[in-house]
Structures are given as structure tokens and as C-alpha cells.
Design an enzyme around this catalytic site. Structure first.
Site, PDB file in Angstrom:
ATOM      1  N   TRP A 157       0.823  -1.190   0.000  1.00 21.28           N
ATOM      2  CA  TRP A 157       0.000   0.000   0.000  1.00 21.28           C
ATOM      3  C   TRP A 157       0.867   1.254   0.000  1.00 21.28           C
ATOM      4  O   TRP A 157       2.003   1.238   0.471  1.00 21.28           O
ATOM      5  CB  TRP A 157      -0.878   0.017   1.248  1.00 21.28           C
ATOM      6  CG  TRP A 157      -1.789  -1.160   1.378  1.00 21.28           C
ATOM      7  CD1 TRP A 157      -2.547  -1.746   0.403  1.00 21.28           C
ATOM      8  CD2 TRP A 157      -2.009  -1.913   2.554  1.00 21.28           C
ATOM      9  NE1 TRP A 157      -3.263  -2.800   0.903  1.00 21.28           N
ATOM     10  CE2 TRP A 157      -2.949  -2.929   2.223  1.00 21.28           C
ATOM     11  CE3 TRP A 157      -1.527  -1.824   3.862  1.00 21.28           C
ATOM     12  CZ2 TRP A 157      -3.403  -3.850   3.155  1.00 21.28           C
ATOM     13  CZ3 TRP A 157      -1.985  -2.738   4.782  1.00 21.28           C
ATOM     14  CH2 TRP A 157      -2.922  -3.744   4.430  1.00 21.28           C
ATOM     15  N   VAL A 193       2.434   2.467   3.424  1.00 23.78           N
ATOM     16  CA  VAL A 193       3.400   1.606   4.119  1.00 23.78           C
ATOM     17  C   VAL A 193       4.534   1.233   3.171  1.00 23.78           C
ATOM     18  O   VAL A 193       5.668   1.679   3.315  1.00 23.78           O
ATOM     19  CB  VAL A 193       2.713   0.329   4.668  1.00 23.78           C
ATOM     20  CG1 VAL A 193       3.738  -0.546   5.398  1.00 23.78           C
ATOM     21  CG2 VAL A 193       1.559   0.686   5.599  1.00 23.78           C
ATOM     22  N   CYS A 194       4.217   0.406   2.187  1.00 23.29           N
ATOM     23  CA  CYS A 194       5.237  -0.118   1.287  1.00 23.29           C
ATOM     24  C   CYS A 194       5.674   0.879   0.225  1.00 23.29           C
ATOM     25  O   CYS A 194       6.664   0.650  -0.477  1.00 23.29           O
ATOM     26  CB  CYS A 194       4.729  -1.402   0.639  1.00 23.29           C
ATOM     27  SG  CYS A 194       4.322  -2.674   1.857  1.00 23.29           S
ATOM     28  N   GLY A 195       4.940   1.985   0.108  1.00 20.27           N
ATOM     29  CA  GLY A 195       5.374   3.070  -0.756  1.00 20.27           C
ATOM     30  C   GLY A 195       6.218   4.083  -0.015  1.00 20.27           C
ATOM     31  O   GLY A 195       7.329   4.419  -0.424  1.00 20.27           O
TER      32      GLY A 195
END
Length: 239
Positions: free
Chosen positions: A140, A143-145
Site C-alpha cells: 500500500w 506503508v510499502c510506498g
């Protein structure tokens, strides 16, 4: 003498006008912030079923379509691309099949870290490509971006985030994450903007058919317009 000088002046002026008429228009240098096929690395992060199930800022269909268009564009222009997943076998599932199909020869780097940048295999791959710009899309966004974007910026990279090939658990989560990244220096882009920025000139015939083909498949109304113009008038961009 006066007549001779006048004749010379007239001749020089005529030659100058002729030269101005036949010379091509001055072309300015492209901006240093623009992406080119050889100045960046693309990282696609966690485009997996479990991550998509909770995405609410965009529909799953939009994310799948947009990241596939993005991946195909990178493939056409031979952009170094890193695929990465999180807990693929135990929780999140495999990479979207259409995304894997764009890079059938590549096995995604499967991580336990939420921040991709904290996996040495990823940063080693980035360093191997030796590009100072990085383009990222992730699920997402918040978070992961955010994690790899802020981390790469801290290490001196110029980072671009593909907002419509990414998504968050809510519109607010996505928007605030993008805002946070932009405030830190990241540049937001969209997948179609990315592809057309790499094409840049319709006279580049080597990639013309592939680019317009991707647009026809993934670029909505623009792609439909290309289909219409081609079928009805045999028209082409730039002609």
C-alpha cells in the site's frame, strides 16, 4: 561606393532571411527532471492479491490495469525493473499474473520487511543498475510506498512515485502518504504520463507501435481514440 555597400547589405540581409527560413526551429534542451529510458530504475512493490483486497483508494481493476500498463512501458523501453513481493507463500499470494507476464524471466524478491529498502537484495540491485533516479509503485502507498521512497531520498536518489499504479487502504491514507512523500522531495506521476514521457517524440518509430498498442489496451478513452483514429482514418500521432 555607396551603391556597392548598399548592394552588399541587401545581399547579406537576403541570405540571412533565406537561412532563417530554411533552418529548423530552435529546440530547447529537455528538463533534467524528465525521465528517460536510461536514467532510472523502476521498482514495483507488492502488487499481490492480499494487498489488493484491502485497497480502497482505487479499485482493484484500476490498480491492475495501471500497473500492467506501467510494467509494459518499462519493458518496451528496456528500463531496469525490480519486482518485489512480501510473504508471497505464507500470506500475500503471488504477484499479479499480468504483471509477472510482463517480466516472465524474473523471479520477484520476496521479503519479510515492510520497507523494501531494508532488504539488502533490493538495494544491491538498485546499486547495480547505477541510476540516480528511481520510480516506485506500491501497495500500500502509506506503508510499502512511503518506506522506500523516504529511504531512497535520504540516500540521495531522485524518486518518482506512480500514484495511480499504487493504492492505500483508504483515499485519505493514500493521499496523505503521497503528500508526505512530496513534502520530502518525491515527484508524483501517473503511469500514462510515465510512458509518454519516455516516448517523448512520435518520430521515434522504434517504440511507436508498442506504445500506442499499450495505450489501446490500458489507457481508457485515449486508447479508444487511437483505435478509432487508426480504423477510421489510418491516422497516426505526429502526422
Amino acid at each position: 561606393m555607396f551603391k556597392f555597400n548598399t548592394a552588399v547589405t541587401t545581399l547579406v540581409a537576403s541570405v540571412s532571411l533565406l537561412a532563417a527560413a530554411t533552418m529548423p526551429a530552435f529546440a530547447g534542451a529537455p528538463g533534467k527532471g524528465l525521465l528517460t529510458p536510461d536514467n532510472h530504475t523502476l521498482i514495483l512493490i507488492d502488487h499481490q492479491p492480499q494487498m489488493a483486497f484491502a485497497t480502497r483508494s482505487h479499485t482493484v481493476e484500476e490498480v491492475r490495469n495501471n500497473v500492467t500498463g506501467l510494467a509494459k512501458a518499462a519493458k518496451v523501453f528496456k528500463v531496469p525493473t525490480i519486482l518485489t513481493t512480501v510473504a508471497a507463500k505464507s500470506f500475500s499470494g503471488p504477484l499479479f499474473p499480468e504483471l509477472q507476464a510482463a517480466f516472465p524471466e524474473q523471479t520477484p524478491i520476496d521479503r519479510t520487511t515492510m520497507n523494501t529498502w531494508e532488504d539488502k537484495r533490493v538495494t544491491d540491485a538498485v546499486k547495480k543498475f547505477k541510476k540516480n533516479k528511481i520510480v516506485i509503485a506500491a501497495l500500500w502507498t502509506e506503508v510499502c510506498g512511503v518506506g522506500p521512497v523516504l529511504s531512497a531520498i535520504d540516500e540521495g536518489y531522485e524518486v518518482y512515485f506512480v500514484t495511480d499504479a499504487s493504492g492505500g487502504v483508504s483515499k485519505e491514507a493514500h493521499d496523505m502518504a503521497v503528500l508526505r512523500m512530496v513534502q520530502a522531495g518525491a515527484q508524483p506521476i501517473t503511469w500514462l504520463q510515465y510512458m509518454l514521457e519516455l516516448q517523448r517524440d512520435w518520430a521515434r518509430t522504434g517504440s511507436y507501435a508498442d506504445v500506442t498498442g499499450i495505450a489501446k489496451q490500458h489507457a481508457g478513452g485515449y486508447g479508444l481514440g487511437l483505435i478509432y483514429a487508426t480504423e477510421m482514418f489510418n491516422a497516426k500521432e505526429g502526422q
